[in-house]
Design a protein around this motif. Structure first.
Motif, PDB file in Angstrom:
ATOM      1  N   GLN A   3     159.137  70.425  44.536  1.00 33.70           N
ATOM      2  CA  GLN A   3     158.919  70.958  43.197  1.00 33.70           C
ATOM      3  C   GLN A   3     157.496  70.667  42.755  1.00 33.70           C
ATOM      4  N   LEU A   4     156.824  71.706  42.255  1.00 31.79           N
ATOM      5  CA  LEU A   4     155.442  71.559  41.825  1.00 31.79           C
ATOM      6  C   LEU A   4     155.359  70.995  40.419  1.00 31.79           C
ATOM      7  N   SER A   5     154.380  70.128  40.216  1.00 39.15           N
ATOM      8  CA  SER A   5     154.058  69.605  38.899  1.00 39.15           C
ATOM      9  C   SER A   5     152.772  70.266  38.439  1.00 39.15           C
ATOM     10  N   VAL A   6     152.495  70.139  37.143  1.00 38.64           N
ATOM     11  CA  VAL A   6     151.269  70.686  36.573  1.00 38.64           C
ATOM     12  C   VAL A   6     150.380  69.524  36.150  1.00 38.64           C
ATOM     13  N   LEU A   7     149.185  69.482  36.718  1.00 35.08           N
ATOM     14  CA  LEU A   7     148.191  68.476  36.365  1.00 35.08           C
ATOM     15  C   LEU A   7     147.279  69.042  35.289  1.00 35.08           C
ATOM     16  N   SER A   8     146.986  68.234  34.285  1.00 35.86           N
ATOM     17  CA  SER A   8     145.980  68.599  33.294  1.00 35.86           C
ATOM     18  C   SER A   8     145.118  67.379  33.004  1.00 35.86           C
ATOM     19  N   VAL A   9     143.907  67.633  32.538  1.00 41.57           N
ATOM     20  CA  VAL A   9     142.980  66.573  32.170  1.00 41.57           C
ATOM     21  C   VAL A   9     142.579  66.821  30.724  1.00 41.57           C
ATOM     22  N   HIS A  10     142.804  65.825  29.882  1.00 40.33           N
ATOM     23  CA  HIS A  10     142.522  65.945  28.450  1.00 40.33           C
ATOM     24  C   HIS A  10     141.445  64.951  28.057  1.00 40.33           C
ATOM     25  N   LYS A  11     140.589  65.369  27.143  1.00 38.04           N
ATOM     26  CA  LYS A  11     139.569  64.469  26.628  1.00 38.04           C
ATOM     27  C   LYS A  11     140.256  63.351  25.857  1.00 38.04           C
ATOM     28  N   GLN A  12     139.911  62.138  26.209  1.00 41.84           N
ATOM     29  CA  GLN A  12     140.480  60.948  25.571  1.00 41.84           C
ATOM     30  C   GLN A  12     139.317  60.105  25.071  1.00 41.84           C
ATOM     31  N   GLN A  13     139.464  59.523  23.907  1.00 43.61           N
ATOM     32  CA  GLN A  13     138.426  58.642  23.392  1.00 43.61           C
ATOM     33  C   GLN A  13     138.863  57.206  23.589  1.00 43.61           C
ATOM     34  N   ARG A  14     137.959  56.421  24.109  1.00 44.14           N
ATOM     35  CA  ARG A  14     138.213  54.998  24.299  1.00 44.14           C
ATOM     36  C   ARG A  14     137.402  54.226  23.278  1.00 44.14           C
ATOM     37  N   THR A  15     138.054  53.326  22.572  1.00 44.24           N
ATOM     38  CA  THR A  15     137.352  52.426  21.665  1.00 44.24           C
ATOM     39  C   THR A  15     137.491  51.018  22.206  1.00 44.24           C
ATOM     40  N   GLY A  16     136.543  50.180  21.916  1.00 47.78           N
ATOM     41  CA  GLY A  16     136.552  48.817  22.433  1.00 47.78           C
ATOM     42  C   GLY A  16     135.418  48.633  23.418  1.00 47.78           C
ATOM     43  N   PHE A  17     135.520  47.583  24.237  1.00 43.74           N
ATOM     44  CA  PHE A  17     134.453  47.267  25.183  1.00 43.74           C
ATOM     45  C   PHE A  17     134.320  48.363  26.213  1.00 43.74           C
ATOM     46  N   PRO A  18     133.157  48.838  26.580  1.00 40.62           N
ATOM     47  CA  PRO A  18     131.841  48.409  26.113  1.00 40.62           C
ATOM     48  C   PRO A  18     131.385  49.142  24.857  1.00 40.62           C
ATOM     49  N   CYS A  19     132.049  50.234  24.485  1.00 42.22           N
ATOM     50  CA  CYS A  19     131.689  51.016  23.302  1.00 42.22           C
ATOM     51  C   CYS A  19     132.729  52.120  23.136  1.00 42.22           C
ATOM     52  N   THR A  20     132.536  52.970  22.166  1.00 44.03           N
ATOM     53  CA  THR A  20     133.396  54.136  22.013  1.00 44.03           C
ATOM     54  C   THR A  20     132.797  55.280  22.831  1.00 44.03           C
ATOM     55  N   PHE A  21     133.603  55.893  23.691  1.00 50.10           N
ATOM     56  CA  PHE A  21     133.147  57.023  24.508  1.00 50.10           C
ATOM     57  C   PHE A  21     134.343  57.858  24.926  1.00 50.10           C
ATOM     58  N   GLU A  22     134.064  58.988  25.557  1.00 52.80           N
ATOM     59  CA  GLU A  22     135.115  59.913  25.958  1.00 52.80           C
ATOM     60  C   GLU A  22     135.151  60.061  27.476  1.00 52.80           C
ATOM     61  N   TYR A  23     136.336  60.344  27.995  1.00 51.35           N
ATOM     62  CA  TYR A  23     136.570  60.506  29.431  1.00 51.35           C
ATOM     63  C   TYR A  23     137.756  61.441  29.624  1.00 51.35           C
ATOM     64  N   GLY A  24     138.086  61.730  30.865  1.00 51.63           N
ATOM     65  CA  GLY A  24     139.219  62.591  31.176  1.00 51.63           C
ATOM     66  C   GLY A  24     140.483  61.786  31.435  1.00 51.63           C
TER      67      GLY A  24
END
Length: 158
Positions: A3-24
């Motif tokens: 059975q196939l699954s669906v992969l997605s990548v969403h912009k996520q914001q990280r707060t805390g060390f080392p700073c606030t930034f965005e990633y997938g």
């Protein structure tokens, strides 16, 4: 055929060390994959390997997930979640095996490991995967994370 699954990548914001930034952030069938890791290791503090860092780093991460670049670890495993401060595998990583089987990519054998561990110890993450993805959709999704959070290392801002 599995059975196939669906992969997605969403912009996520990280707060805390080392700073606030965005990633997938990875989602499979709409569910955040990292939540499955946190169920077993609630104090884990890694981020998805896509969408952050300089262009060369991002291209390399995409290439690794598409099996176009060498694996991160000598045993053929690839890092999916990394240290948020530096992306160094010596800090530890959530890794997995990725295989191409005909028209599918398969993610399986999730675990925790560190490039700094000379014993090659792998801590399995049971109950996560395997996941099967349509190869074309998988490729488009992985490539779509390029530049998602910008092209810089997370650094503290004054």
């Amino acid at each position: 055929m599995s059975q196939l699954s669906v992969l997605s990548v969403h912009k996520q914001q990280r707060t805390g060390f080392p700073c606030t930034f965005e990633y997938g952030d990875f989602r499979i069938d709409g569910k955040r994959l990292y939540d499955e890791v946190l169920r077993q290791y609630p104090h884990m503090d890694d981020i998805g390997c896509l969408g952050f860092g300089p262009e060369t780093f991002q291209r390399e991460q995409i290439g690794k997930l598409l099996l176009l670049e060498n694996a991160d670890f000598p045993d053929g495993r690839r890092a999916l979640y990394l240290c948020p401060a530096c992306g160094d595998l010596g800090c530890g990583a959530v890794s997995l095996r990725i295989e191409r089987r005909d028209s599918q990519f398969v993610w399986h054998e999730f675990g925790l490991q560190s490039a700094g561990d000379t014993t090659g110890t792998l801590t399995p993450l049971p109950g996560i995967g395997p996941f099967y993805f349509d190869a074309d959709a998988y490729g488009r999704t992985v490539r779509s994370a390029y530049g998602l959070g910008g092209f810089h290392w997370p650094t503290p801002r004054p």
